[in-house]
Design a protein around this motif. Structure first.
Motif, PDB file in Angstrom:
ATOM      1  N   VAL A  55       1.309   9.541  32.710  1.00 58.24           N
ATOM      2  CA  VAL A  55       1.927   8.680  31.700  1.00 58.24           C
ATOM      3  C   VAL A  55       1.995   9.408  30.361  1.00 58.24           C
ATOM      4  CG1 VAL A  55       1.627   6.563  30.363  1.00 58.24           C
ATOM      5  CG2 VAL A  55       1.268   6.528  32.824  1.00 58.24           C
ATOM      6  N   GLU A  56       0.918  10.079  29.997  1.00 58.30           N
ATOM      7  CA  GLU A  56       0.904  10.812  28.727  1.00 58.30           C
ATOM      8  C   GLU A  56       1.953  11.916  28.727  1.00 58.30           C
ATOM      9  OE1 GLU A  56      -3.656  10.349  27.096  1.00 58.30           O
ATOM     10  OE2 GLU A  56      -3.222  11.993  28.479  1.00 58.30           O
ATOM     11  N   ARG A  57       2.112  12.616  29.845  1.00 63.30           N
ATOM     12  CA  ARG A  57       3.127  13.684  29.923  1.00 63.30           C
ATOM     13  C   ARG A  57       4.529  13.117  29.784  1.00 63.30           C
ATOM     14  NH1 ARG A  57       0.997  15.651  34.752  1.00 63.30           N
ATOM     15  NH2 ARG A  57       3.072  15.735  35.701  1.00 63.30           N
ATOM     16  N   LEU A  58       4.781  11.981  30.418  1.00 66.66           N
ATOM     17  CA  LEU A  58       6.119  11.392  30.364  1.00 66.66           C
ATOM     18  C   LEU A  58       6.473  10.967  28.944  1.00 66.66           C
ATOM     19  CD1 LEU A  58       6.036   9.289  33.652  1.00 66.66           C
ATOM     20  CD2 LEU A  58       7.537  11.236  33.175  1.00 66.66           C
ATOM     21  N   PHE A  59       5.542  10.304  28.268  1.00 69.60           N
ATOM     22  CA  PHE A  59       5.843   9.875  26.902  1.00 69.60           C
ATOM     23  C   PHE A  59       5.883  11.062  25.942  1.00 69.60           C
ATOM     24  CE2 PHE A  59       4.859   5.697  28.601  1.00 69.60           C
ATOM     25  CZ  PHE A  59       5.817   4.918  27.968  1.00 69.60           C
ATOM     26  N   ALA A  60       5.058  12.085  26.204  1.00 67.31           N
ATOM     27  CA  ALA A  60       5.125  13.293  25.380  1.00 67.31           C
ATOM     28  C   ALA A  60       6.493  13.956  25.520  1.00 67.31           C
ATOM     29  CB  ALA A  60       4.011  14.259  25.771  1.00 67.31           C
ATOM     30  N   ALA A  61       7.056  13.908  26.729  1.00 68.97           N
ATOM     31  CA  ALA A  61       8.390  14.472  26.961  1.00 68.97           C
ATOM     32  C   ALA A  61       9.463  13.707  26.191  1.00 68.97           C
ATOM     33  CB  ALA A  61       8.708  14.466  28.455  1.00 68.97           C
ATOM     34  N   LEU A  62       9.143  12.470  25.793  1.00 67.38           N
ATOM     35  CA  LEU A  62      10.056  11.673  24.979  1.00 67.38           C
ATOM     36  C   LEU A  62       9.720  11.772  23.490  1.00 67.38           C
ATOM     37  CD1 LEU A  62      10.095   8.436  27.185  1.00 67.38           C
ATOM     38  CD2 LEU A  62      11.931  10.122  26.983  1.00 67.38           C
ATOM     39  N   GLY A  63       8.712  12.605  23.156  1.00 67.30           N
ATOM     40  CA  GLY A  63       8.286  12.741  21.770  1.00 67.30           C
ATOM     41  C   GLY A  63       7.434  11.586  21.300  1.00 67.30           C
ATOM     42  N   LEU A  64       6.742  10.934  22.246  1.00 69.24           N
ATOM     43  CA  LEU A  64       5.964   9.742  21.922  1.00 69.24           C
ATOM     44  C   LEU A  64       4.552   9.862  22.476  1.00 69.24           C
ATOM     45  CD1 LEU A  64       8.655   7.105  22.961  1.00 69.24           C
ATOM     46  CD2 LEU A  64       8.049   7.715  20.609  1.00 69.24           C
ATOM     47  N   GLN A  65       3.683   8.985  21.995  1.00 69.61           N
ATOM     48  CA  GLN A  65       2.360   8.833  22.566  1.00 69.61           C
ATOM     49  C   GLN A  65       2.037   7.344  22.675  1.00 69.61           C
ATOM     50  OE1 GLN A  65      -0.113  10.938  19.796  1.00 69.61           O
ATOM     51  NE2 GLN A  65      -0.299   9.194  18.395  1.00 69.61           N
ATOM     52  N   ILE A  66       1.203   6.985  23.639  1.00 72.69           N
ATOM     53  CA  ILE A  66       0.847   5.591  23.862  1.00 72.69           C
ATOM     54  C   ILE A  66      -0.243   5.167  22.886  1.00 72.69           C
ATOM     55  CG2 ILE A  66      -0.261   3.997  25.471  1.00 72.69           C
ATOM     56  CD1 ILE A  66       2.512   4.428  26.266  1.00 72.69           C
ATOM     57  N   ALA A  67      -0.097   3.979  22.285  1.00 71.33           N
ATOM     58  CA  ALA A  67      -1.131   3.383  21.442  1.00 71.33           C
ATOM     59  C   ALA A  67      -1.639   2.146  22.167  1.00 71.33           C
ATOM     60  CB  ALA A  67      -0.564   3.013  20.078  1.00 71.33           C
ATOM     61  N   VAL A  68      -2.933   2.079  22.447  1.00 72.42           N
ATOM     62  CA  VAL A  68      -3.524   0.972  23.203  1.00 72.42           C
ATOM     63  C   VAL A  68      -4.210   0.011  22.241  1.00 72.42           C
ATOM     64  CG1 VAL A  68      -5.165   0.340  25.000  1.00 72.42           C
ATOM     65  CG2 VAL A  68      -3.866   2.462  25.199  1.00 72.42           C
ATOM     66  N   THR A  69      -3.958  -1.292  22.432  1.00 71.87           N
ATOM     67  CA  THR A  69      -4.608  -2.313  21.618  1.00 71.87           C
ATOM     68  C   THR A  69      -5.262  -3.341  22.523  1.00 71.87           C
ATOM     69  OG1 THR A  69      -2.614  -3.691  21.522  1.00 71.87           O
ATOM     70  CG2 THR A  69      -2.891  -2.039  19.787  1.00 71.87           C
ATOM     71  N   ALA A  70      -6.180  -4.119  21.963  1.00 71.45           N
ATOM     72  CA  ALA A  70      -6.797  -5.230  22.682  1.00 71.45           C
ATOM     73  C   ALA A  70      -6.307  -6.531  22.061  1.00 71.45           C
ATOM     74  CB  ALA A  70      -8.324  -5.149  22.584  1.00 71.45           C
ATOM     75  N   GLU A  71      -6.222  -7.582  22.883  1.00 72.25           N
ATOM     76  CA  GLU A  71      -5.734  -8.859  22.398  1.00 72.25           C
ATOM     77  C   GLU A  71      -6.452  -9.986  23.124  1.00 72.25           C
ATOM     78  OE1 GLU A  71      -1.877  -9.060  25.391  1.00 72.25           O
ATOM     79  OE2 GLU A  71      -1.590  -8.503  23.293  1.00 72.25           O
TER      80      GLU A  71
END
Length: 246
Positions: A55-71
């Protein structure tokens, strides 16, 4: 009612949206991330939680990173409904793949029911599959369609699709993954009364909202939550997002 992991569903929707915004095909994204097109397709279907490194590689390939939050535990359905309410009906129909699947069903007698029927009547309830009512008398035709569409039945024991006979008469939940998208069926002796809803250039035969609320407990609960929160003017809850690395 079977559902994939909430996290898998969120990641799937986020990846589809961000890939589409960059006008990349699944194959192009896979090439950038050093993986296969089939791996991208599996993640975007949301059937199961993918590995974090991929998942990190895929979003990095889009120039993005995942931000995780709790709710809060109950806030996720509310956030999904708020997000859906902000989107056009055209977008919701396209994301569900509704028209494509209905075109493929051809002349098989059916009605739209459940969350799909609610969506077409303006209710912002999440729909993870096209939901239809089919008569038991048309079961053989439905089975033939499922086989032609490479339908795989939901296996509650394995928590994935496959390993069960597709015929509705066989044991198992009436939930399938097909080459045209996911489909959930309500098998009945006779089709319930329907109304016609027109959107764009297409007419849809759907079960009225009042019937949905009487026959689909999950959709009924979401509809009640939506009406209550609309009356209270509740703000949207925050959900998972993709961010550009700083």
């Amino acid at each position: 009612m079977p559902q994939s992991s909430r996290l898998a569903t969120d990641i799937a929707a986020l990846l589809r949206r961000e890939r589409g915004a960059r006008q990349l095909t699944q194959q192009q994204l896979a090439d950038r991330a050093g993986t296969s097109q089939s791996a991208v397709a599996r993640i975007e279907r949301g059937d199961r939680v993918p590995g974090i490194p991929l998942v990190e590689r895929l979003f990095a390939a889009l120039g993005l990173q995942i931000a995780v939050t709790a709710e809060e535990l109950d806030s996720h359905p509310d956030a999904r409904m708020d997000a859906l309410a902000a989107r056009s009906l055209d977008d919701r129909i396209d994301e569900l793949g509704l028209d494509q699947l209905l075109n493929r069903l051809g002349d098989l007698p059916h009605l739209l029911t459940g969350s799909t029927a609610a969506l077409l009547q303006g209710a912002p309830v999440p729909a993870d599959a096209v939901e239809i009512a089919v008569r038991w008398g048309d079961s053989a035709r439905f089975t033939a369609w499922l086989e032609a569409a490479y339908g795989q039945r939901w296996n509650a024991r394995w928590r994935e699709f496959g390993g069960l006979y597709p015929a509705p008469e066989e044991p198992g939940e009436h939930y399938w993954s097909t080459r045209y998208g996911k489909i959930r069926a309500q098998m009945c002796d006779e089709l319930p009364e329907a109304i016609e809803v027109r959107h764009g250039n297409r007419s849809y035969r759907v079960v009225p909202l009042v019937t949905v609320e009487l026959t689909d407990p999950q959709a009924a609960d979401l509809l009640r939550r939506h009406r209550q929160r609309s009356a209270e003017g509740s703000p949207s809850a925050a959900g998972p997002v993709a961010r550009t690395p700083q």
